[in-house]
Motif scaffolding. Structure first.
Motif, short mmCIF file in Angstrom:
data_model
loop_
_atom_site.label_atom_id
_atom_site.label_comp_id
_atom_site.label_asym_id
_atom_site.label_seq_id
_atom_site.Cartn_x
_atom_site.Cartn_y
_atom_site.Cartn_z
N TRP A 191 0.82 -1.21 0.00
CA TRP A 191 0.00 0.00 0.00
C TRP A 191 0.86 1.27 0.00
CZ3 TRP A 191 -5.25 0.88 -0.22
CH2 TRP A 191 -6.08 -0.23 -0.14
N THR A 192 1.95 1.25 0.70
CA THR A 192 2.79 2.45 0.79
C THR A 192 4.01 2.37 -0.13
OG1 THR A 192 3.95 1.44 2.69
CG2 THR A 192 2.14 2.95 3.17
N TYR A 445 -2.55 7.74 4.96
CA TYR A 445 -3.45 6.61 5.16
C TYR A 445 -4.00 6.58 6.59
CZ TYR A 445 -1.89 4.47 0.73
OH TYR A 445 -1.65 4.20 -0.59
#
Length: 471
Positions: A191-192, A445
């Motif tokens: 995700w990152t 996030y």
């Protein structure tokens, strides 16, 4: 019962040490190893005045210094490897072929992706930088691309794999200290890490467009290639040493003997293909390779390596580990984390607190291994208490630990990168985009709820209650 520091005491002593480091490096411009040694002494005095015994402080120093011995040995072997690979013609061969096949406009993107592939396959940023990284620096210089930008691209690729490969020690450590399944941890890091890599590639592509079609460097490239061919027997056979090292690491062999196998292979090829004597091989292992072609571009590339070139870096590593050892032995890190962690009530605050604590410990100790080992067990109950799955913590530790250490000039990793690639940390830092974008994306996030994994109601009910300790 052993004396423990309060969060405020630990913060005051740590602030004293950090303030001295900034003053010593930025204002006095004193040698880093001396600044860190004095910081260790000041921090030890501060802890002693707070009632911590010298035996505990000394034990922390010994433990910390012992932990960096493997890194010091790797530094020594990499120094020998670089010198021998220069003598054998291995690095010149990689540079010669790279100048022929890598266009300037695509070089930064290609260098990043190549380093990504090697680091994912091997699980080691150090192995990536000390093999393909060295050659990519020479190719980039020959193509007329600024070396800090080249180093930044190599760092991005090298630490992409170090962060995501199941063979990486930091990836396994982050999962272990947070009690997270390894592959769940890796999947959650996508995700990152992937967006941060894509941002890096976009920037590198934009930068590369400024070098595309640039014919001003063609004469320099031709001069470099002709000079390398006149000094060495260029042959694909000379690519065997880096191929051997990469293959051994993929086979999960230990890094140190794998690198030394590369030294031995390079030495044999130096004798067999370049006509070097055994004495010349040993000299290259000790003092590095000395190039006297008279062509500045070539000599600046080849005059490198040797065990002796790593001695100054070794002093820095020991001084940095001693400073971190004082803080660890005195229990300062645990006190600071506990003081900070008990004051959060929201998932965004918790991730922000983890980022602050992780980056702070990395800056103070120069080691993400210390920060992960301390923060994992301390913060895990806090994440469970707020209904967050453990992979959120393990991801944050890597987003602001694994990829931050190469940006710290006095960290073991930062020192290794600077020595291996020949570019100071603060020079390549702006170009190591993924290394700081990962943490920024993680914070976005955390406060928006995107990419945050939460416990189910059943899992939350089964989690143990959070024990609250007084300051």
């Amino acid at each position: 019962m052993q004396r423990t520091l309060s969060g405020r005491q630990a913060g005051l002593v740590a602030l004293l040490g950090a303030a001295w480091i900034l003053y010593g490096l930025m204002v006095l411009k004193a040698p880093t190893s001396i600044v860190l040694t004095v910081a260790a002494a000041m921090t030890a005095v501060g802890a002693g005045l707070c009632g911590i015994s010298w035996e505990r402080i000394e034990g922390g120093i010994y433990q910390s210094v012992r932990s960096v011995v493997p890194a010091i040995l790797i530094l020594f072997v990499v120094g020998m490897l670089v010198g021998v690979w220069m003598l054998a013609g291995t690095v010149p061969t990689m540079v010669h072929y790279g100048l022929s096949f890598l266009p300037p406009g695509l070089f930064l993107v290609a260098a990043t992706l190549l380093a990504c592939i090697v680091s994912l396959a091997t699980g080691t940023s150090w192995g990536t930088l000390s093999t393909v990284g060295i050659a990519l620096m020479g190719i980039g210089g020959g193509l007329g691309i600024p070396l800090p930008a080249v180093a930044g691209a190599i760092v991005v690729g090298g630490f992409f794999g170090d962060k995501l490969s199941p063979l990486s020690d930091t990836t396994n450590l982050a999962a272990a200290v947070t009690d997270t399944d390894l592959f769940r941890h890796i999947k959650h890091m996508m995700w990152t890490t992937v967006p941060a890599l894509l941002i890096s590639l976009i920037v590198f592509g934009w930068m590369g467009a400024g070098y595309a079609g640039n014919s001003a460097n063609l004469a320099d490239i031709s001069l470099m290639q002709n000079t390398l061919q006149s000094q060495f027997n260029i042959s694909p056979l000379l690519l065997l040493p880096p191929a051997l090292v990469i293959a051994l690491i993929i086979m999960k062999k230990p890094v140190l003997p794998s690198l030394f196998a590369g030294v031995a292979a390079g030495g044999l090829l130096a004798v067999a293909t370049q006509g070097a004597s055994l004495a010349a091989v040993l000299s290259a292992m000790n003092k590095g390779y000395a190039s006297t072609t008279g062509v500045a571009l070539v000599d600046s590339l080849l005059n490198r390596g040797g065990l002796s070139s790593m001695l100054g870096t070794t002093a820095l590593v020991i001084a940095a580990s001693a400073f971190g050892g004082v803080m660890r032995g005195a229990g300062m890190l645990e006190a600071l984390v506990a003081f900070l962690g008990r004051r959060v009530t929201h998932s965004g605050q918790l991730v922000l607190s983890t980022v602050i604590a992780n980056v702070g410990i990395v800056l103070l100790t120069g080691s993400c291994y210390v920060s992960m080992s301390v923060l994992g067990p301390v913060f895990a109950p806090l994440y469970r208490h707020l209904g967050l799955r453990s992979e959120n913590l393990s991801r944050t530790l890597e987003d602001t630990g694994t990829v931050v250490v190469p940006l710290v000039p006095w960290s073991i990793t930062g020192l290794f990168v600077a020595e291996t690639l020949g570019v100071p940390v603060l020079s390549y830092l702006p170009f190591a985009i993924m290394c700081y974008m990962s943490g920024i994306i993680a914070l976005v996030y955390a406060f928006t709820g995107i990419g945050i994994s939460r416990l189910s109601n059943e899992e939350a009910a089964a989690s143990p209650a959070l024990a609250v300790v007084a300051d």
